[in-house]
Design a protein around this motif. Sequence first.
Motif, PDB file in Angstrom:
ATOM      1  N   GLU A  19       0.832  -1.206   0.000  1.00 17.94           N
ATOM      2  CA  GLU A  19       0.000   0.000   0.000  1.00 17.94           C
ATOM      3  C   GLU A  19       0.870   1.261   0.000  1.00 17.94           C
ATOM      4  O   GLU A  19       0.570   2.249  -0.668  1.00 17.94           O
ATOM      5  N   LEU A  20       1.964   1.206   0.772  1.00 22.32           N
ATOM      6  CA  LEU A  20       2.899   2.333   0.813  1.00 22.32           C
ATOM      7  C   LEU A  20       3.422   2.615  -0.595  1.00 22.32           C
ATOM      8  O   LEU A  20       3.507   3.772  -1.031  1.00 22.32           O
ATOM      9  N   SER A  21       3.743   1.538  -1.300  1.00 14.21           N
ATOM     10  CA  SER A  21       4.245   1.667  -2.664  1.00 14.21           C
ATOM     11  C   SER A  21       3.172   2.264  -3.576  1.00 14.21           C
ATOM     12  O   SER A  21       3.437   3.191  -4.347  1.00 14.21           O
ATOM     13  N   GLU A  22       1.950   1.753  -3.442  1.00 12.70           N
ATOM     14  CA  GLU A  22       0.892   2.230  -4.333  1.00 12.70           C
ATOM     15  C   GLU A  22       0.564   3.692  -4.066  1.00 12.70           C
ATOM     16  O   GLU A  22       0.452   4.489  -4.997  1.00 12.70           O
ATOM     17  N   ARG A  23       0.435   4.038  -2.765  1.00  5.28           N
ATOM     18  CA  ARG A  23       0.042   5.420  -2.443  1.00  5.28           C
ATOM     19  C   ARG A  23       1.145   6.414  -2.787  1.00  5.28           C
ATOM     20  O   ARG A  23       0.873   7.570  -3.119  1.00  5.28           O
ATOM     21  N   SER A  24       2.394   5.993  -2.695  1.00  5.66           N
ATOM     22  CA  SER A  24       3.500   6.911  -3.002  1.00  5.66           C
ATOM     23  C   SER A  24       3.825   6.926  -4.490  1.00  5.66           C
ATOM     24  O   SER A  24       4.514   7.831  -4.962  1.00  5.66           O
ATOM     25  N   GLY A  25       3.339   5.916  -5.218  1.00  4.91           N
ATOM     26  CA  GLY A  25       3.712   5.816  -6.631  1.00  4.91           C
ATOM     27  C   GLY A  25       5.155   5.395  -6.823  1.00  4.91           C
ATOM     28  O   GLY A  25       5.745   5.598  -7.882  1.00  4.91           O
ATOM     29  N   ILE A  26       5.755   4.827  -5.781  1.00 10.04           N
ATOM     30  CA  ILE A  26       7.156   4.388  -5.851  1.00 10.04           C
ATOM     31  C   ILE A  26       7.167   2.866  -5.762  1.00 10.04           C
ATOM     32  O   ILE A  26       6.522   2.293  -4.884  1.00 10.04           O
ATOM     33  N   SER A  27       7.886   2.203  -6.667  1.00  8.95           N
ATOM     34  CA  SER A  27       7.848   0.739  -6.714  1.00  8.95           C
ATOM     35  C   SER A  27       8.313   0.136  -5.386  1.00  8.95           C
ATOM     36  O   SER A  27       9.116   0.742  -4.666  1.00  8.95           O
ATOM     37  N   SER A  28       7.821  -1.075  -5.071  1.00  2.00           N
ATOM     38  CA  SER A  28       8.226  -1.762  -3.833  1.00  2.00           C
ATOM     39  C   SER A  28       9.724  -1.937  -3.784  1.00  2.00           C
ATOM     40  O   SER A  28      10.346  -1.795  -2.726  1.00  2.00           O
ATOM     41  N   ALA A  29      10.326  -2.248  -4.954  1.00  6.07           N
ATOM     42  CA  ALA A  29      11.776  -2.464  -4.990  1.00  6.07           C
ATOM     43  C   ALA A  29      12.511  -1.193  -4.553  1.00  6.07           C
ATOM     44  O   ALA A  29      13.484  -1.262  -3.785  1.00  6.07           O
ATOM     45  N   THR A  30      12.014  -0.044  -5.024  1.00 10.45           N
ATOM     46  CA  THR A  30      12.682   1.223  -4.670  1.00 10.45           C
ATOM     47  C   THR A  30      12.456   1.553  -3.198  1.00 10.45           C
ATOM     48  O   THR A  30      13.377   2.019  -2.509  1.00 10.45           O
ATOM     49  N   VAL A  31      11.238   1.294  -2.701  1.00  9.50           N
ATOM     50  CA  VAL A  31      10.975   1.530  -1.274  1.00  9.50           C
ATOM     51  C   VAL A  31      11.920   0.672  -0.434  1.00  9.50           C
ATOM     52  O   VAL A  31      12.529   1.144   0.541  1.00  9.50           O
ATOM     53  N   LYS A  32      12.103  -0.598  -0.832  1.00  7.89           N
ATOM     54  CA  LYS A  32      13.012  -1.489  -0.093  1.00  7.89           C
ATOM     55  C   LYS A  32      14.447  -0.983  -0.157  1.00  7.89           C
ATOM     56  O   LYS A  32      15.200  -1.096   0.815  1.00  7.89           O
ATOM     57  N   TYR A  33      14.812  -0.440  -1.314  1.00 11.46           N
ATOM     58  CA  TYR A  33      16.151   0.124  -1.469  1.00 11.46           C
ATOM     59  C   TYR A  33      16.347   1.302  -0.493  1.00 11.46           C
ATOM     60  O   TYR A  33      17.369   1.390   0.194  1.00 11.46           O
ATOM     61  N   TYR A  34      15.336   2.177  -0.388  1.00 14.15           N
ATOM     62  CA  TYR A  34      15.430   3.306   0.549  1.00 14.15           C
ATOM     63  C   TYR A  34      15.521   2.807   1.996  1.00 14.15           C
ATOM     64  O   TYR A  34      16.212   3.399   2.828  1.00 14.15           O
ATOM     65  N   LEU A  35      14.790   1.706   2.301  1.00 23.71           N
ATOM     66  CA  LEU A  35      14.864   1.123   3.650  1.00 23.71           C
ATOM     67  C   LEU A  35      16.280   0.614   3.921  1.00 23.71           C
ATOM     68  O   LEU A  35      16.861   0.882   4.976  1.00 23.71           O
ATOM     69  N   ARG A  36      16.825  -0.133   2.950  1.00 22.96           N
ATOM     70  CA  ARG A  36      18.175  -0.699   3.109  1.00 22.96           C
ATOM     71  C   ARG A  36      19.228   0.380   3.271  1.00 22.96           C
ATOM     72  O   ARG A  36      20.160   0.246   4.040  1.00 22.96           O
ATOM     73  N   GLU A  37      19.054   1.477   2.499  1.00 26.00           N
ATOM     74  CA  GLU A  37      20.044   2.557   2.524  1.00 26.00           C
ATOM     75  C   GLU A  37      19.862   3.480   3.728  1.00 26.00           C
ATOM     76  O   GLU A  37      20.614   4.446   3.892  1.00 26.00           O
ATOM     77  N   GLY A  38      18.837   3.201   4.530  1.00 22.04           N
ATOM     78  CA  GLY A  38      18.634   4.011   5.735  1.00 22.04           C
ATOM     79  C   GLY A  38      18.035   5.383   5.456  1.00 22.04           C
ATOM     80  O   GLY A  38      18.092   6.268   6.304  1.00 22.04           O
TER      81      GLY A  38
END
Lengths: 215, 215
Positions: free
Chosen positions: B5-24
């Motif tokens: 849902e975070l991905s859908e509402r932000s319009g940012i792919s799940s892969a990119t959201v996970k990348y931002y999580l990993r990169e802190g």
Amino acid sequence: MRLAELSERSGISSATVKYYLREGLLPPGRRVSATQAEYEESHLRRLGLIRALTQVGRLPVATAREVLACVDDSSLDQHSRIGAAVWALPHGDRPAPGDPEAAAAERTAQALLEDLDWNFSQSAASASPAYRMLVGAIAALRHLGYPCGAENLLPYARAAAQVATSDLDLVAGYGDAEEQIEAAVACTVLYEPVLLSLRRLAEAEESNRRFNAEG
Amino acid sequence: MRLAELSERSGISSATVKYYLREGLLPPGRRVSATQAEYEESHLRRLGLIRALTQVGRLPVATAREVLACVDDSSLDQHSRIGAAVWALPHGDRPAPGDPEAAAAERTAQALLEDLDWNFSQSAASASPAYRMLVGAIAALRHLGYPCGAENLLPYARAAAQVATSDLDLVAGYGDAEEQIEAAVACTVLYEPVLLSLRRLAEAEESNRRFNAEG
């Protein structure tokens, strides 16, 4: 003056001056012998503009050449030469093709221009790369959910109008039309970091005034 | 909300959201099972700020992480958190080391700050990257022989002060301190292309008014 003096007075190495000549950024001097040419004050001034475009504006040589071709286009009047040269500058992000926010951003930009006392016809504004850049910037604000209605943008436009008055006042300080055109293009580029750095300093000042006074 | 849902509402792919999580860049969600986490509205807001920094501001991930660390530094007060985050943004060219124009440019910048009604102590201003950027921009103008006395810069500073008031008005529209800090940093970045594009449009308008009316 000879190439050596042109180099010394401009602070640009002879090799670089020769490179600008080869690349067609600097017009050739008046040939006085098989191996020597004579350069004028106008060459010195042109070197300043080339440096403004390539060093401060970070324009690729091909883009700088395009900008300078507009500066030198004597088939156009003064206003059109400045306009064409500024159009040839890079303009950052435009809206991505098919961006769903682009249409709404464009309506905001149109509403803003209507609110201002500017003479643009809508079609003339829409063709301008600065206008496309504005629409792109508004679309980015919309995407990220930050405020960007015409009423939010209006104070920025009013400040921009004041800045433009100062820009043209600077330009009017130059003697002839050629110099004014060159100065207009150089100052467009050179005053961007002045404006952005002053905005950040002013933000710090204003933030301090509001939050420190309360805290 | 879950990651999808975070991905859908932000319009940012799940892969990119996970990348931002990993990169802190994005703080972790609240873990609800071995494989799932729950995200809040604050995560959605943070994604907007990350996009503003990396896409519009074109910050490298490491720089964005540094900016966000300042945003999140709860040991600082609100004014200092905004200030520290803005300091961590890129600031363009500073004067080159040993630049002979840098000292004169610095005197101009000091004279300008004295002319303004700003509260900076001279030492605080000198430490700021925005001030170094201003000195670098003035040094470039001096090198190239374009007008850049404090009297030339003053109208730009006054316009910048108006812009800063609008910036902080936008920020004041946000509810709580966390949101205000994020909005201040995002709007600093997102409104730069707004301001620069409006300046070019206003220059075209002003040039048309002056030169076409005469010609």
